[in-house]
Every structure is written in C-alpha cells, then in structure tokens.
Design a protein around this motif. Structure first.
Motif, PDB file in Angstrom:
ATOM      1  N   LYS A 100       4.634   7.828  -3.723  1.00  0.00           N
ATOM      2  CA  LYS A 100       3.903   6.570  -3.926  1.00  0.00           C
ATOM      3  C   LYS A 100       2.919   6.684  -5.092  1.00  0.00           C
ATOM      4  O   LYS A 100       2.806   5.780  -5.902  1.00  0.00           O
ATOM      5  CB  LYS A 100       3.114   6.215  -2.662  1.00  0.00           C
ATOM      6  N   GLU A 118      -3.175   6.098  11.463  1.00  0.00           N
ATOM      7  CA  GLU A 118      -2.492   4.809  11.292  1.00  0.00           C
ATOM      8  C   GLU A 118      -1.968   4.327  12.641  1.00  0.00           C
ATOM      9  O   GLU A 118      -0.806   4.505  12.969  1.00  0.00           O
ATOM     10  CB  GLU A 118      -1.354   4.962  10.283  1.00  0.00           C
ATOM     11  N   TYR A 149      13.426  14.485   5.096  1.00  0.00           N
ATOM     12  CA  TYR A 149      14.064  13.168   5.025  1.00  0.00           C
ATOM     13  C   TYR A 149      15.591  13.242   5.061  1.00  0.00           C
ATOM     14  O   TYR A 149      16.227  12.292   5.494  1.00  0.00           O
ATOM     15  CB  TYR A 149      13.556  12.382   3.818  1.00  0.00           C
ATOM     16  N   ASP A 174      14.865   6.304   0.378  1.00  0.00           N
ATOM     17  CA  ASP A 174      15.552   5.777  -0.807  1.00  0.00           C
ATOM     18  C   ASP A 174      17.047   6.156  -0.863  1.00  0.00           C
ATOM     19  O   ASP A 174      17.861   5.315  -1.250  1.00  0.00           O
ATOM     20  CB  ASP A 174      14.863   6.257  -2.097  1.00  0.00           C
ATOM     21  N   ARG A 225       7.320  -2.184  -3.481  1.00  0.00           N
ATOM     22  CA  ARG A 225       6.014  -1.739  -3.971  1.00  0.00           C
ATOM     23  C   ARG A 225       5.733  -2.319  -5.350  1.00  0.00           C
ATOM     24  O   ARG A 225       4.615  -2.737  -5.636  1.00  0.00           O
ATOM     25  CB  ARG A 225       5.954  -0.194  -3.997  1.00  0.00           C
TER      26      ARG A 225
END
Ligand code: IMP
Length: 200
Positions: free
Chosen positions: A16, A45, A99, A160, A186
């Motif tokens: 990011k 979070e 991932y 992705d 984004r």
C-alpha cells in the motif's frame, strides 16, 4: 521552492505504501510512513465496516503524530462467499499466513463455481484526519472483477494474483504499480482524496 505538505500514511503494508507514494510522487504532498514519524502504535481493527476501521487508524495515528493522516481500510468482497472476506480480509486464515496459501484456499472454495458467479470487488475506504479537526473525511471506491481460476502474476500484493479483470485480460498482479493506480480501488479513492485535499 514551495515546501511540500506532509501526510502520514497509516499502514505497515509495504504494498500500500508503495502505491500511495507513487500516486503522490509529483504532487505537492510528501507521504510519510509510520516509521518516518516514529509512530509504533498497533491500531486494533475491530470495526464492522471499512469506514469504522479507516477512521480509527486515521484518528489514532493523528493523535500520536500530531500530523495530517491518511488511512486506508480495504478488502476483497466475494459474492459467491456471501461477501467474505470483507473487513476481515487481512485476517483470512490468520495474519501471518502467506498469500499464496490464502489465494490457493480461495480458489479451492470456488471450485465448480461458474465464471458468471465468480464476481468479486476490491473495496477501499480512505479516511483523512487533521490534528485541529474532530471530523473525519471519507472517500470510498470499489473495483469490480472476478476471482480467477488460477494464481497469475508477480506484481502487486495480497489477493492481486487471483483478482482477474476481464476488460484487460490479466490479474491485478500482472500490472505494474502505475497501471494498477490508474484503475484500482485505491487509485480511484486516492483521486477523490486528492480533490478533497485541494478543498480542505
Ligand atoms: P487492511 O490493512 O485491514 O486494509 O487489509 C486489507 C486486506 O485486503 C489485506 O489482506 C490486503 O492484502 C488486502 N488488500 C487490500 N488492497 C489490496 C490490493 O490492492 N490488492 C490485493 N490485496 C489487497
């Protein structure tokens, strides 16, 4: 020379940070990481929405740094999985799970699901917090795509390699950062943020 305005980007996600720094590279804003401003707090979070989590990150980092803060909360929403992974995208199978394992698992969960039913979206909510303002400003953007049948591409990060864009015939991991910023959730949210910053 006009001095650039500092904005702290409240994440430790290197993928990011790279995208946001690239986006603001030729602007009048200077994107600082949490390390740049010596903030080492861990924001929990625990919100039910992308907005709640983004607002929490922005406010807590703003209070800790005393600077303008931009925070992003994002995730992958898969229709065939009733909207999972949603706000818990970062925790799917555990925060430390690589991932490629998570992406393989998602492909397995969608085994036998037809192309039309593989609809997914990436959601991005950006929150801006200012030291002298209680109100949090939000921008939200979504990118529609499909869950691919296999993992493809080395670029990007996170989910992705399984996020396929029929219009371009590639996954998001097969795009470079500049191209991804042009079309991504984004990138879209950042363009709204940039316009908003001009008006703040
Ligand atoms: P957050 O840090 O709570 O916003 O976590 C977002 C989750 O969604 C993480 O698991 C990210 O890897 C994933 N995610 C968010 N944006 C993207 C993206 O652009 N590409 C791939 N995965 C993403």
């Amino acid at each position: 020379m006009i001095k650039k305005r500092d904005i702290v980007f409240a994440t430790r996600n290197q993928g990011k940070i790279k995208e946001v720094q690239k986006f603001f590279a030729d602007s009048s804003y200077n994107i600082l990481s949490l390390d740049n401003v010596g903030v080492d707090i861990e924001v929990i979070e625990d919100g039910d929405t992308f907005e709640a989590n983004a607002a929490k990150k922005a406010r807590e980092v703003c209070d800790a740094s005393g600077k303008m803060v931009l925070a992003d909360d994002s995730g992958l929403v898969i229709d065939a999985l009733d909207g999972e992974l949603g706000v818990d995208s970062a925790n799917f199978l555990g925060t430390d799970t690589p991932y490629n394992i998570r992406n393989t698992k998602i492909l397995e969960m969608l085994a036998g699901v037809s192309e039309n039913e593989r609809i997914a979206r990436f959601v991005c909510v950006m929150a801006i917090a200012l030291p002298d303002m209680d109100e949090i400003v939000f921008e939200r953007a979504e990118l529609l795509g499909q869950i691919a049948y296999e993992i493809s591409g080395e670029g990007g990060f996170g989910y992705d390699p399984i996020f396929f864009l029929p219009k371009y015939g590639v996954t998001m991991a097969q795009m470079d950062i500049a191209r991804k910023n042009e079309i991504s959730h984004r990138g879209m949210a950042l363009r709204l943020v940039r316009d908003r910053l001009e008006r703040l």
